[in-house]
Enzyme design. Structure first.
Site: not given
Ligand code: NAD
Length: 477
Positions: A176, A283
């Site tokens: 997703k 990230c």
């Molecule tokens: P987010 O957590 O808002 O969303 C990520 C995904 O989770 C989206 O696809 C969203 O639709 C989904 N989601 C939201 N609620 C959910 C639920 N209850 N159950 C299942 N899925 C759900 O994150 P974002 O804003 O898209 O990304 C930014 C964050 O991600 C930052 O904190 C960044 O540091 C982190 N990040 C980490 C890495 C890593 O490898 N560690 C890489 C990229 C981004």
């Protein structure tokens, strides 16, 4: 307005409900995206489950060859995919390779690289013990069905990190994408599915609730999540119900420590890109810079000279190296953190003013004379603003780096690599780079500690993370 489609069981699938995807540089609607229903989530998981035994039973060489075909398709389509990244995520096209701007072409090239490298890796049987009475072999089995949930910052590259290791080792995948950046991923999966049997790779699109339905499905055998710690925590709760194993790649607040002997002029460009790659929406970007007081003003000046020269605009325009912030939610967060820092008396060295007009543009912003405890230092800004903090002794800088509850990456900058290594080994982070920041590689595992998550992706460890160990213990004689 075109509606883009999911891929379920090798076929294109629309949904009754749809939502729009926007260009963050212009605000224009790029197309409509299906809001997958619970039934469609169930169909995608069922397709992945049905396809998995056949996929795992393929001779390893055949699966490897199909993965190489996927890499070829990514290469053939790389310009189209890069353009989707620009239009939907915002990073500029840029060049490819370490000396050029790490933009959308780098992301598309990375998709190919992070496919070709694992395609050529093997997990051979490991003889863990052998004597005259017994032989114990460690085999690696596929999990089965992998559910992946992706973020919006590197939408294609992170999707590939989630998809490829599982496919390589005989699992099937349902992914997703983020609701902010779905089109590029749906298109990429449609393109590479040409090389794969039906059901091996499927997509479902929609907001968080679709992700929740996917990860909570009882036929999911492993969850890969990349995103914020708050969502990671919700997914961990859902996973607990079925005891589904998870890999969590969560947020970070990487410290970069500039040691007293470092030369600000020499390191400024690398620190700049370590922090502002993808407008800071990375990230493992450097998100707080600790500079020894003897080099502080020189470091701030060197970074300012670079930050004020970087052309910002629509990433499809020639010469642009900085794009917009991807979405309004993130934009408001960045504006709020800068305003709070200003009110608390920090110095806004450059940027810090909303330009107005179309698109989510915000200038590259450096903030000096700020301390630990300020929201801009303690919270992940995930945008084009960088706090620069002065320290007196190295022990203080190490304590500052470690005082937060996250630990994804960090970096140490010095002419003395041994001294830098000694500092690096004391930092609580999954990766500590020396004289570089965020320099990922497909052979090198990547993952966080503390609330930055658990498990790793990349390299041999990344393959192991999507397989289950099985011991086969043979009695001799
Ligand atoms: P987010 O957590 O808002 O969303 C990520 C995904 O989770 C989206 O696809 C969203 O639709 C989904 N989601 C939201 N609620 C959910 C639920 N209850 N159950 C299942 N899925 C759900 O994150 P974002 O804003 O898209 O990304 C930014 C964050 O991600 C930052 O904190 C960044 O540091 C982190 N990040 C980490 C890495 C890593 O490898 N560690 C890489 C990229 C981004």
């Amino acid at each position: 307005m075109k509606t883009f489609l999911n891929t379920i069981n090798g076929k294109s699938a629309g949904s009754d409900r749809t939502f729009a995807s926007y260009n963050p540089a212009t605000g224009e609607t790029l197309g409509m995206v299906p809001h997958s229903s619970d039934d469609q989530v169930a169909q995608a998981v069922a397709a992945a489950k049905a396809a998995q035994p056949g996929w795992a039973a393929l001779p390893d060489g055949e699966r490897k060859a199909l993965m190489m075909k996927v890499a070829d398709l990514l290469k053939e389509n790389s310009e189209v995919l890069a353009e989707w990244v620009v239009r939907e995520q915002g990073k500029p096209l840029g060049g490819v390779g370490p000396d050029q701007v790490p933009g959308a072409r780098f992301e598309a090239w990375g998709c190919e690289a992070w496919t070709r490298v694992p395609a050529n890796l093997d997990l051979p049987v490991d003889v863990v013990f052998e004597d005259e009475t017994r032989r114990d072999e460690m085999h690696r089995k596929p999990y089965g069905v992998i559910a992946a949930v992706a973020p919006w910052n590197w939408p294609l590259l992170i999707a590939i990190w989630q998809i490829i290791p599982g496919l390589r080792t005989g699992s099937t995948v349902v992914i997703k994408p983020s609701e902010y950046t779905s089109i590029g991923t749906l298109e990429m999966v449609r393109m590479i599915s040409e090389a794969l049997p039906p059901g091996v790779l499927n997509t479902v699109s929609g907001p968080g609730e679709v992700g929740a339905a996917l990860v909570g499905h009882p036929d999911v055998d492993k969850i890969l999540f990349t995103g914020s710690a708050a969502t990671g925590s919700r997914i961990a709760e859902i996973a607990a119900r079925n005891l589904t194993p998870t890999t969590m790649e969560l947020g970070g607040n990487d410290a970069a420590i500039v040691l007293p002997d470092a030369d600000p002029q020499q390191i400024a460009m690398s620190i700049f890109w370590g922090a502002f790659i993808n407008m800071g929406q990375t990230c493992a970007a450097a998100k707080r810079i600790y500079v020894h007081e003897s080099k502080y003003e020189a470091m701030v000046a060197a970074l300012k000279a670079i930050a004020t020269q970087m052309p910002m605009g629509n990433g499809m325009d020639a010469g642009v190296v900085m794009g917009p912030i991807q979405n309004r939610m993130q934009y408001s967060k960045v504006v709020g953190l800068v305003e709070k820092a200003r009110q608390e008396g920090a110095t806004i060295v450059c940027g810090g003013q909303e330009p107005g007009g179309r698109g989510n543009f915000y200038p590259l912003t450096l903030v000096s004379h700020i301390k630990d405890g300020a929201a801009l230092v303690d919270q992940e800004q995930f945008g084009p603003v960088l706090p620069i903090i002065s320290y007196k002794n190295v022990e203080d800088a190490i304590a500052s780096a470690n005082r937060l509850d996250v630990g994804l990456g960090a970096s140490v900058w010095s002419n003395d690599v041994q001294q830098a290594k000694a500092v690096a080994s004391r930092i609580q982070a999954g990766t500590v780079w020396i004289n570089q920041h965020g320099m990922i590689h497909p052979m090198v595992p990547f993952g966080g500690v503390k609330k930055s998550g658990w498990g790793s992706e990349g390299g041999i460890d990344g393959l192991k993370a999507v397989t289950v160990p099985q011991v086969i213990s043979i009695k001799k004689g």
